[in-house]
Design an enzyme around this catalytic site. Structure first.
Site, mmCIF file in Angstrom:
data_model
loop_
_atom_site.group_PDB
_atom_site.id
_atom_site.type_symbol
_atom_site.label_atom_id
_atom_site.label_comp_id
_atom_site.label_asym_id
_atom_site.label_seq_id
_atom_site.Cartn_x
_atom_site.Cartn_y
_atom_site.Cartn_z
ATOM 1 C CG HIS A 165 1.463 -3.886 1.706
ATOM 2 N ND1 HIS A 165 2.796 -4.113 2.076
ATOM 3 C CD2 HIS A 165 0.828 -4.796 2.822
ATOM 4 C CE1 HIS A 165 2.957 -5.121 2.897
ATOM 5 N NE2 HIS A 165 1.791 -5.503 3.288
ATOM 6 C CD GLU A 166 -2.679 -5.279 3.425
ATOM 7 O OE1 GLU A 166 -2.981 -6.342 3.517
ATOM 8 O OE2 GLU A 166 -1.913 -4.642 4.144
ATOM 9 C CG HIS A 174 -0.943 -9.565 1.395
ATOM 10 N ND1 HIS A 174 0.047 -10.341 1.665
ATOM 11 C CD2 HIS A 174 -0.601 -8.411 2.245
ATOM 12 C CE1 HIS A 174 0.721 -10.076 2.599
ATOM 13 N NE2 HIS A 174 0.456 -8.612 2.779
ATOM 14 C CG ASP A 177 3.041 -8.523 5.552
ATOM 15 O OD1 ASP A 177 2.810 -7.704 4.357
ATOM 16 O OD2 ASP A 177 2.331 -8.776 6.286
#
Length: 906
Positions: free
Chosen positions: A155-156, A159, A166
């Site tokens: 998930h990170e 980014h 998000d």
């Protein structure tokens, strides 16, 4: 020859890369040179290392499947603090450092604040800075709240690497959908669950249905969406990767464009997979046939710093007082900047190269003074950069270390042969920091600096700008603990006539004060110098070095807290005086306030705008309310002063994140430019923010299992408005150098449209809508000519067909200057049409040359409440039943009239 071609090609890739400190390379679908750094503030615990390996290994497989067999982690370096004990498995870093870390493991800014997050202050599709994990998270103690560590890492990583955002929104967890229902903010909308208020007092917990807020016509503040533990929907990783069924990113088919999340706001309503699919990574790869290999790990532990000064003493250094200015800056570096325990050597070069000092370990002022005696005194000869570098390699060989040493290379001349030693530099494993002095310094050395992870600085011949001293001052160790680093509190200069004064003050705040150092330089004749501490005591112990035209004073112990006052009187006409003040952390357990600065690109082609970034922090906590100023200087000394802002508009991506930004478009010539930033905190105006960071993995409030909520422990709550007020402070730093090309020699017309409005807000008052936003300029400059405001009953229609939407009459709206607050009230039309429950509004601005901005963020007002979940106190508790709120109000009104009539007739 083949090696040289390869290095040149690699150089081009680095030049085209954003100004990002990461050393990651993508090679045959695998990410190489990923750096995970354990902060020196983390207590020694070897389990963290093993858990990091497990996290990356599981993340690699999850990433590979989520990206349709495209990407995996090939090799990862784990940087271990020097404070941890030695281990035979630990090797010395090569180019790896905390500055280049992609993932940082560090303590939370407040107890219990263990949310994984990514420091991301750039726009959609642009790489972020780093990922932050806490030790508790890495050790697996927060899996219930954030899911498995490997999934959170992916998930990170999205980014960090691809610039997506998000798909949840804790500030707006629900929205009124086009289906006329209140929905949880999520992607995809196919994720199932229930909306409930769940409260506990001690061991007693209560669950009830959510009520409507009369103002927002959405659910109340305490309402939460609890997802079903078992799902059939596979997306999305940027919403809640912790759901076991979630194995994909939202794509064009299942993306929820209505959800009020950052992904829609920042990426123009595109799905995360659409953004990933146009990334450089995606475009340069194809899906793999077989499975990916297991990641390989290197365990690295820094030891003493090894640095060699390679100083140009060629004939051109005799002009513009360059030799003396270089010696002043080098003395400053040797006296104050380089850390105790470091090994330092020195090489001079012109047409030849000479080792002037073998490596000496800095243990006291004795070694520092010994090195001062080795600085050059005469400028003569040509410029042979590679000879100087090769001599530095010989100095490094004394310690018989393969990797991890640094060269600080300063030159003012061009050298057509400099590119001939690029491959030697790469193979040697030495980091090259390049300081270019004057407009003619060789540009090919930038290649060496970029390829080795070094820094690049530029100093013009205008001494009062203090660029050379600033550059040397920025060369602190990249692996030292922050408490050991010298921080620059003041740096300025003036050109004065005889008997004129340079007067000002500098603040010593409570986070610094140890090893405080005042340096004053001149170029003609020693000035009269006065320095008073906060109690008014005159400090008259300056050491005067007449040969180098500098005077300095070290404050013993810890400098007094407060305002120090200095005055320097010129004793000659056309005298240039400069002052530099540095200090170190007063207490190793209290992080000092710091400022970091950079441009968004290292190289730029006119007329593309650039962005200045300055981040003000205490530890990892953002500092808000600072007065931050940037000065950009071209190679011939033309300067532009910019006030940087943290207001979430124009160049600034997020409000109140401690990152201050501004567009730069004032290009005056081709070539190098330098960046310098000042940050000041005033009394009661600057605060340390404790609010939760943006761009973080979603906290899981609980799960729905067999119709029942299984609640996770509530996370520690910190009021978003709670901020620690900071005292006065001042900091300054060099943000390095960048290069601009293709700037025309003649006047060029306005090429810059107005910036996009990103903070449009709308409120409904009776039958009128009031809009507020921040006035844009042409990339943060000037005043726009007019605003075009359009409305629609459909968010997607307004987004996709703005020019055809209903236009609001704005004839009485006169735009204000950039960054002013704008307000406009109007009465919406056509709101009585069938099913018109919302009004969506967007703005486009137009400048004097009729250039138009991007469409703003879309604001909305709710005219009528959407369908809400049933309230068991008002209607039967059927799990899927819905009720129209307006009908409910009517029912209660009828009951009231009946009771009212009965009362007065009885």
């Amino acid at each position: 020859m083949g090696l040289l071609r390869g290095s040149v090609f690699l150089f081009v890739l680095y030049l085209l890369h954003e100004s990002n400190s990461s050393l990651i390379k993508l090679n045959n679908n695998g990410y190489e040179d990923v750096i995970i750094a354990i902060d020196p503030g983390v207590p020694e615990n070897e389990t963290i290392i093993e858990k990091l390996k497990d996290m990356v290994t599981t993340a690699s497989t999850y990433l590979f499947e989520a990206t349709k067999r495209r990407f995996f982690f090939k090799n990862v370096s784990i940087l271990i603090p020097e404070t941890w004990k030695e281990n035979s498995q630990y090797k010395r870093p090569k180019h790896e450092s905390y500055t280049h870390a992609d993932v940082i493991v560090a303590p939370p800014i407040a107890p219990g604040r263990d949310e994984p997050y990514t420091k991301q202050f750039t726009e959609c599709g642009e790489k972020a800075e780093y990922i932050h994990f806490t030790p508790d998270f890495v050790l697996g103690n927060k899996q219930n709240e954030y899911g498995p560590a490997g999934r959170a890492f992916v998930h990170e990583w999205a980014h960090l690497r691809w610039g997506v955002f998000d798909e949840y929104n804790e500030d707006q967890p629900f929205y009124s959908a086009s289906s006329n229902k209140i929905e949880a903010t999520r992607c995809s909308a196919g994720i199932t669950g229930i909306n409930k208020v769940y409260t506990c007092r001690g061991e007693s917990c209560l669950t009830r249905n959510c009520r409507l807020n009369a103002t927002t016509k959405l659910y109340e503040k305490d309402c939460q969406f609890f997802p079903d533990k078992v799902q059939t929907e596979k997306a999305s990783i940027m919403y809640m990767q912790s759901i076991e069924a979630t194995v994909e990113f939202c794509n064009e088919e299942n993306h929820n464009r209505e959800a009020p999340n950052l992904q829609n706001t920042k990426c123009n309503f595109r799905s995360t997979w659409e953004v990933i699919s146009i990334s450089e990574d995606f475009q340069s790869t194809t899906p793999m046939e077989g499975p990916p290999p297991t990641p390989a790990f290197s365990l690295l532990r820094p030891s003493q710093r090894i640095v060699c000064l390679v100083l140009d003493k060629s004939a051109s250094m005799a002009s513009s007082d360059r030799l003396n200015r270089m010696n002043q800056a080098a003395k400053y570096f040797l006296l104050q900047i380089v850390e105790n325990g470091s090994w330092v050597g020195m090489v001079h070069f012109d047409s030849t190269a000479t080792v002037k000092s073998q490596l000496i370990q800095i243990k006291s002022s004795s070694e520092r003074n010994q090195l001062l005696q080795s600085l050059p005194t005469v400028a003569a000869g040509g410029t042979q950069i590679c000879l100087g570098i090769r001599a530095a390699f010989q100095v490094k060989a004394m310690l018989q270390t393969d990797y991890g040493s640094e060269i600080v290379l300063l030159t003012d001349g061009e050298d057509s042969t400099a590119s001939s030693c690029v491959n030697e530099v790469i193979e040697n494993g030495t980091i090259i920091h390049f300081i270019a002095l004057g407009p003619s310094a060789d540009t090919s050395v930038i290649q060496m600096s970029n390829l080795t992870g070094g820094k690049h600085y530029y100093a013009s011949d205008i001494a009062q700008n203090n660029g050379l001293i600033d550059a040397f001052g920025a060369l602190t160790s990249e692996n030292a603990d922050l408490s050991q680093k010298s921080l620059q509190l003041e740096s300025k200069g003036l050109t004065l006539n005889s008997k004129s004064w340079m007067n000002d003050t500098v603040i010593i705040d409570s986070t610094v004060g140890k090893d405080t150092f005042f340096l004053i330089t001149w170029n003609k004749q020693s000035p009269d110098i006065f320095l008073w501490d906060p109690s008014g005591t005159l400090m008259n112990t300056f050491t005067v070095d007449s040969n180098s035209k500098m005077a300095y004073l070290s404050v013993p112990g810890t400098a007094k807290l407060g305002i120090w006052t200095y005055s320097a009187q010129a004793t000659a006409d056309s005298e240039t005086l400069t002052i530099t003040v540095t200090s170190r952390a007063a207490n190793s357990s209290v992080p000092p306030i710091t400022v970091n600065a950079k441009m968004n690109k290292d190289n730029n082609i006119f007329p593309s705008p650039m962005i200045v970034y300055a981040e003000v922090l205490q530890g990892y906590a953002p500092v808000l309310g600072a007065n931050v100023t940037a000065v950009i200087e071209s190679k011939h000394g033309n300067t532009t002063v910019l006030q940087l802002l943290d207001n979430g508009t124009g160049a600034d991506a997020f409000k109140d994140d401690g990152v201050y930004s501004r567009y730069f478009t004032d290009y005056t010539e081709n070539g190098r430019y330098s960046l310098k930033v000042w940050a000041h905190g005033g009394t009661n105006s600057t605060t340390r923010s404790l609010r939760r960071p943006l761009n973080r993995a979603m906290y899981i409030p609980g799960w729905v299992v067999d119709g029942e909520i299984q609640r996770n422990p509530p996370r520690p709550e910190i009021d978003g408005n709670t901020q620690t007020i900071l005292e006065n402070f001042s900091r300054t730093i060099s943000g390095g150098a960048f290069v601009v090309s293709q700037v025309p020699n003649t006047y060029f017309p306005d090429r810059y449209p107005p910036s996009q409005i990103t903070d449009l807000d709308a409120t409904l008052d009776g039958d009128e809508i009031t809009l507020t936003w921040t006035a844009p300029g042409d990339f943060d400059v000037g005043t726009v000519k007019e605003y075009i405001i359009r409305t629609s009953g459909s968010l997607l229609d307004l987004q996709d067909n703005f020019d055809n939407a209903l236009q609001v009459n704005t004839s009485g709206l006169q735009p204000n200057e950039v960054n002013s607050k704008e307000t406009f009230t109007f009465k919406p039309e056509n709101t009585e049409e069938e099913n018109a429950t919302h009004v969506f509004i967007a703005i486009q601005s137009v400048d004097k040359n009729n250039l138009t901005s991007k469409i703003s963020n879309i604001a909305q007002v709710v005219l009528f409440a959407s369908d809400a979940d049933a309230n068991p106190e008002e209607i039967p508790n059927h799990s899927n039943s819905r009720i129209n709120v307006s009908m409910l109000v009517c029912q209660w009104l009828v009951k009231f009239i009946i009771l009212f009539t009965h009362y007065f007739t009885s």
